[in-house]
Motif scaffolding. Sequence first.
Motif, PDB file in Angstrom:
ATOM      1  N   VAL A  10       0.827  -1.208   0.000  1.00 19.94           N
ATOM      2  CA  VAL A  10       0.000   0.000   0.000  1.00 19.94           C
ATOM      3  C   VAL A  10       0.861   1.258   0.000  1.00 19.94           C
ATOM      4  O   VAL A  10       0.447   2.295   0.516  1.00 19.94           O
ATOM      5  CB  VAL A  10      -0.974   0.006   1.204  1.00 19.94           C
ATOM      6  N   SER A  11       2.027   1.188  -0.596  1.00 18.67           N
ATOM      7  CA  SER A  11       2.966   2.297  -0.502  1.00 18.67           C
ATOM      8  C   SER A  11       2.455   3.577  -1.166  1.00 18.67           C
ATOM      9  O   SER A  11       2.823   4.670  -0.772  1.00 18.67           O
ATOM     10  CB  SER A  11       4.307   1.909  -1.116  1.00 18.67           C
ATOM     11  N   GLY A  12       1.584   3.469  -2.138  1.00 19.70           N
ATOM     12  CA  GLY A  12       1.091   4.660  -2.834  1.00 19.70           C
ATOM     13  C   GLY A  12      -0.183   5.223  -2.254  1.00 19.70           C
ATOM     14  O   GLY A  12      -0.695   6.234  -2.756  1.00 19.70           O
ATOM     15  N   PHE A  13      -0.722   4.630  -1.209  1.00 16.91           N
ATOM     16  CA  PHE A  13      -1.990   5.081  -0.647  1.00 16.91           C
ATOM     17  C   PHE A  13      -1.775   6.335   0.190  1.00 16.91           C
ATOM     18  O   PHE A  13      -0.684   6.593   0.673  1.00 16.91           O
ATOM     19  CB  PHE A  13      -2.616   3.988   0.206  1.00 16.91           C
ATOM     20  N   LYS A  14      -2.849   7.105   0.394  1.00 20.19           N
ATOM     21  CA  LYS A  14      -2.729   8.373   1.110  1.00 20.19           C
ATOM     22  C   LYS A  14      -2.984   8.215   2.605  1.00 20.19           C
ATOM     23  O   LYS A  14      -3.754   7.356   3.028  1.00 20.19           O
ATOM     24  CB  LYS A  14      -3.749   9.375   0.560  1.00 20.19           C
ATOM     25  N   GLY A  15      -2.355   9.083   3.378  1.00 20.52           N
ATOM     26  CA  GLY A  15      -2.629   9.217   4.804  1.00 20.52           C
ATOM     27  C   GLY A  15      -2.360   7.953   5.603  1.00 20.52           C
ATOM     28  O   GLY A  15      -1.373   7.255   5.397  1.00 20.52           O
ATOM     29  N   ALA A  16      -3.290   7.677   6.527  1.00 18.74           N
ATOM     30  CA  ALA A  16      -3.126   6.542   7.432  1.00 18.74           C
ATOM     31  C   ALA A  16      -3.183   5.221   6.686  1.00 18.74           C
ATOM     32  O   ALA A  16      -2.701   4.209   7.183  1.00 18.74           O
ATOM     33  CB  ALA A  16      -4.213   6.571   8.506  1.00 18.74           C
ATOM     34  N   HIS A  17      -3.748   5.223   5.481  1.00 14.69           N
ATOM     35  CA  HIS A  17      -3.863   3.987   4.707  1.00 14.69           C
ATOM     36  C   HIS A  17      -2.503   3.413   4.342  1.00 14.69           C
ATOM     37  O   HIS A  17      -2.408   2.242   3.988  1.00 14.69           O
ATOM     38  CB  HIS A  17      -4.680   4.224   3.432  1.00 14.69           C
ATOM     39  N   SER A  18      -1.475   4.228   4.409  1.00 13.33           N
ATOM     40  CA  SER A  18      -0.138   3.708   4.118  1.00 13.33           C
ATOM     41  C   SER A  18       0.792   3.800   5.319  1.00 13.33           C
ATOM     42  O   SER A  18       1.985   3.501   5.205  1.00 13.33           O
ATOM     43  CB  SER A  18       0.479   4.477   2.952  1.00 13.33           C
ATOM     44  N   ARG A  19       0.253   4.206   6.498  1.00  8.62           N
ATOM     45  CA  ARG A  19       1.124   4.393   7.672  1.00  8.62           C
ATOM     46  C   ARG A  19       0.773   3.510   8.870  1.00  8.62           C
ATOM     47  O   ARG A  19       1.664   2.986   9.517  1.00  8.62           O
ATOM     48  CB  ARG A  19       1.081   5.862   8.100  1.00  8.62           C
ATOM     49  N   HIS A  20      -0.507   3.357   9.159  1.00  6.88           N
ATOM     50  CA  HIS A  20      -0.901   2.624  10.362  1.00  6.88           C
ATOM     51  C   HIS A  20      -1.167   1.160  10.026  1.00  6.88           C
ATOM     52  O   HIS A  20      -1.868   0.854   9.056  1.00  6.88           O
ATOM     53  CB  HIS A  20      -2.148   3.254  10.984  1.00  6.88           C
ATOM     54  N   THR A  21      -0.644   0.291  10.860  1.00  6.89           N
ATOM     55  CA  THR A  21      -0.667  -1.142  10.575  1.00  6.89           C
ATOM     56  C   THR A  21      -2.081  -1.676  10.383  1.00  6.89           C
ATOM     57  O   THR A  21      -2.345  -2.440   9.452  1.00  6.89           O
ATOM     58  CB  THR A  21       0.028  -1.921  11.709  1.00  6.89           C
ATOM     59  N   ARG A  22      -3.004  -1.276  11.244  1.00  8.52           N
ATOM     60  CA  ARG A  22      -4.356  -1.821  11.158  1.00  8.52           C
ATOM     61  C   ARG A  22      -5.045  -1.380   9.870  1.00  8.52           C
ATOM     62  O   ARG A  22      -5.673  -2.189   9.180  1.00  8.52           O
ATOM     63  CB  ARG A  22      -5.169  -1.381  12.367  1.00  8.52           C
ATOM     64  N   THR A  23      -4.919  -0.106   9.543  1.00  6.35           N
ATOM     65  CA  THR A  23      -5.558   0.363   8.314  1.00  6.35           C
ATOM     66  C   THR A  23      -4.836  -0.173   7.081  1.00  6.35           C
ATOM     67  O   THR A  23      -5.462  -0.377   6.040  1.00  6.35           O
ATOM     68  CB  THR A  23      -5.608   1.904   8.254  1.00  6.35           C
ATOM     69  N   GLN A  29      -6.413  -3.497   6.495  1.00 11.96           N
ATOM     70  CA  GLN A  29      -7.770  -3.342   5.954  1.00 11.96           C
ATOM     71  C   GLN A  29      -7.729  -2.941   4.482  1.00 11.96           C
ATOM     72  O   GLN A  29      -8.470  -3.489   3.658  1.00 11.96           O
ATOM     73  CB  GLN A  29      -8.537  -2.297   6.756  1.00 11.96           C
ATOM     74  N   GLN A  30      -6.874  -1.996   4.159  1.00 10.76           N
ATOM     75  CA  GLN A  30      -6.796  -1.514   2.782  1.00 10.76           C
ATOM     76  C   GLN A  30      -6.216  -2.564   1.838  1.00 10.76           C
ATOM     77  O   GLN A  30      -6.601  -2.636   0.675  1.00 10.76           O
ATOM     78  CB  GLN A  30      -5.949  -0.233   2.712  1.00 10.76           C
ATOM     79  N   THR A  31      -5.310  -3.387   2.354  1.00 15.63           N
ATOM     80  CA  THR A  31      -4.759  -4.467   1.533  1.00 15.63           C
ATOM     81  C   THR A  31      -5.847  -5.465   1.171  1.00 15.63           C
ATOM     82  O   THR A  31      -5.978  -5.861   0.008  1.00 15.63           O
ATOM     83  CB  THR A  31      -3.626  -5.189   2.283  1.00 15.63           C
ATOM     84  N   ILE A  32      -6.653  -5.846   2.166  1.00 18.72           N
ATOM     85  CA  ILE A  32      -7.753  -6.787   1.919  1.00 18.72           C
ATOM     86  C   ILE A  32      -8.741  -6.196   0.930  1.00 18.72           C
ATOM     87  O   ILE A  32      -9.175  -6.852  -0.029  1.00 18.72           O
ATOM     88  CB  ILE A  32      -8.454  -7.154   3.242  1.00 18.72           C
ATOM     89  N   ARG A  33      -9.067  -4.925   1.118  1.00 17.99           N
ATOM     90  CA  ARG A  33     -10.020  -4.270   0.225  1.00 17.99           C
ATOM     91  C   ARG A  33      -9.477  -4.183  -1.199  1.00 17.99           C
ATOM     92  O   ARG A  33     -10.180  -4.471  -2.174  1.00 17.99           O
ATOM     93  CB  ARG A  33     -10.335  -2.871   0.747  1.00 17.99           C
ATOM     94  N   ALA A  34      -8.209  -3.805  -1.333  1.00 15.69           N
ATOM     95  CA  ALA A  34      -7.607  -3.663  -2.660  1.00 15.69           C
ATOM     96  C   ALA A  34      -7.538  -5.004  -3.385  1.00 15.69           C
ATOM     97  O   ALA A  34      -7.818  -5.086  -4.585  1.00 15.69           O
ATOM     98  CB  ALA A  34      -6.215  -3.061  -2.539  1.00 15.69           C
ATOM     99  N   LEU A  35      -7.175  -6.060  -2.665  1.00 16.81           N
ATOM    100  CA  LEU A  35      -7.102  -7.383  -3.279  1.00 16.81           C
ATOM    101  C   LEU A  35      -8.482  -7.870  -3.699  1.00 16.81           C
ATOM    102  O   LEU A  35      -8.639  -8.495  -4.749  1.00 16.81           O
ATOM    103  CB  LEU A  35      -6.437  -8.379  -2.329  1.00 16.81           C
ATOM    104  N   PHE A  36      -9.497  -7.558  -2.886  1.00 18.20           N
ATOM    105  CA  PHE A  36     -10.874  -7.931  -3.234  1.00 18.20           C
ATOM    106  C   PHE A  36     -11.321  -7.211  -4.505  1.00 18.20           C
ATOM    107  O   PHE A  36     -11.885  -7.822  -5.414  1.00 18.20           O
ATOM    108  CB  PHE A  36     -11.818  -7.612  -2.078  1.00 18.20           C
ATOM    109  N   TYR A  37     -11.061  -5.898  -4.567  1.00 14.48           N
ATOM    110  CA  TYR A  37     -11.454  -5.123  -5.744  1.00 14.48           C
ATOM    111  C   TYR A  37     -10.727  -5.598  -6.992  1.00 14.48           C
ATOM    112  O   TYR A  37     -11.311  -5.665  -8.067  1.00 14.48           O
ATOM    113  CB  TYR A  37     -11.188  -3.636  -5.531  1.00 14.48           C
ATOM    114  N   SER A  38      -9.444  -5.914  -6.855  1.00 17.07           N
ATOM    115  CA  SER A  38      -8.696  -6.348  -8.037  1.00 17.07           C
ATOM    116  C   SER A  38      -9.222  -7.694  -8.535  1.00 17.07           C
ATOM    117  O   SER A  38      -9.335  -7.907  -9.743  1.00 17.07           O
ATOM    118  CB  SER A  38      -7.202  -6.431  -7.747  1.00 17.07           C
ATOM    119  N   TYR A  39      -9.586  -8.587  -7.618  1.00 17.24           N
ATOM    120  CA  TYR A  39     -10.156  -9.885  -8.010  1.00 17.24           C
ATOM    121  C   TYR A  39     -11.495  -9.685  -8.707  1.00 17.24           C
ATOM    122  O   TYR A  39     -11.754 -10.248  -9.766  1.00 17.24           O
ATOM    123  CB  TYR A  39     -10.326 -10.770  -6.777  1.00 17.24           C
TER     124      TYR A  39
END
Length: 127
Positions: free
Chosen positions: A21-34, A37-47
Amino acid sequence: MTRVRRGYIARRRRKKNSSLVSGFKGAHSRHTRTINQQTIRALFYSYRDRGRKKRYFRRLWITRINAVTRENQIFDSYSQFIHNLYKKQSFLNRKILSQIEISNNIGLSKISYKIIKPNKVNEERLK
């Protein structure tokens, strides 16, 4: 008691997740929990969207072929064109037909005339 230095396994796992998630903005690329969450969401959308992409392109090809067949007034509709194409056992898929239509509009009309020409000959024999 002395302080326990933790191992590198958790850090390595977090670093691996953060690289996704290196290109994501804000907490989506900094905080472990988010990040998780964003990794799961991104993988779901790509599938999900891999299937949608195929669907959308097929729709686009069909629209293009339909426009040309109606424009040339050889067939009344796309479905008649495809039906006659399969009847003549000319197995050109929709992607190839669409590319022929884009690059060379006359090529698709020639294919259409080759499909329709033997039918008219047979009709004249029956008369």
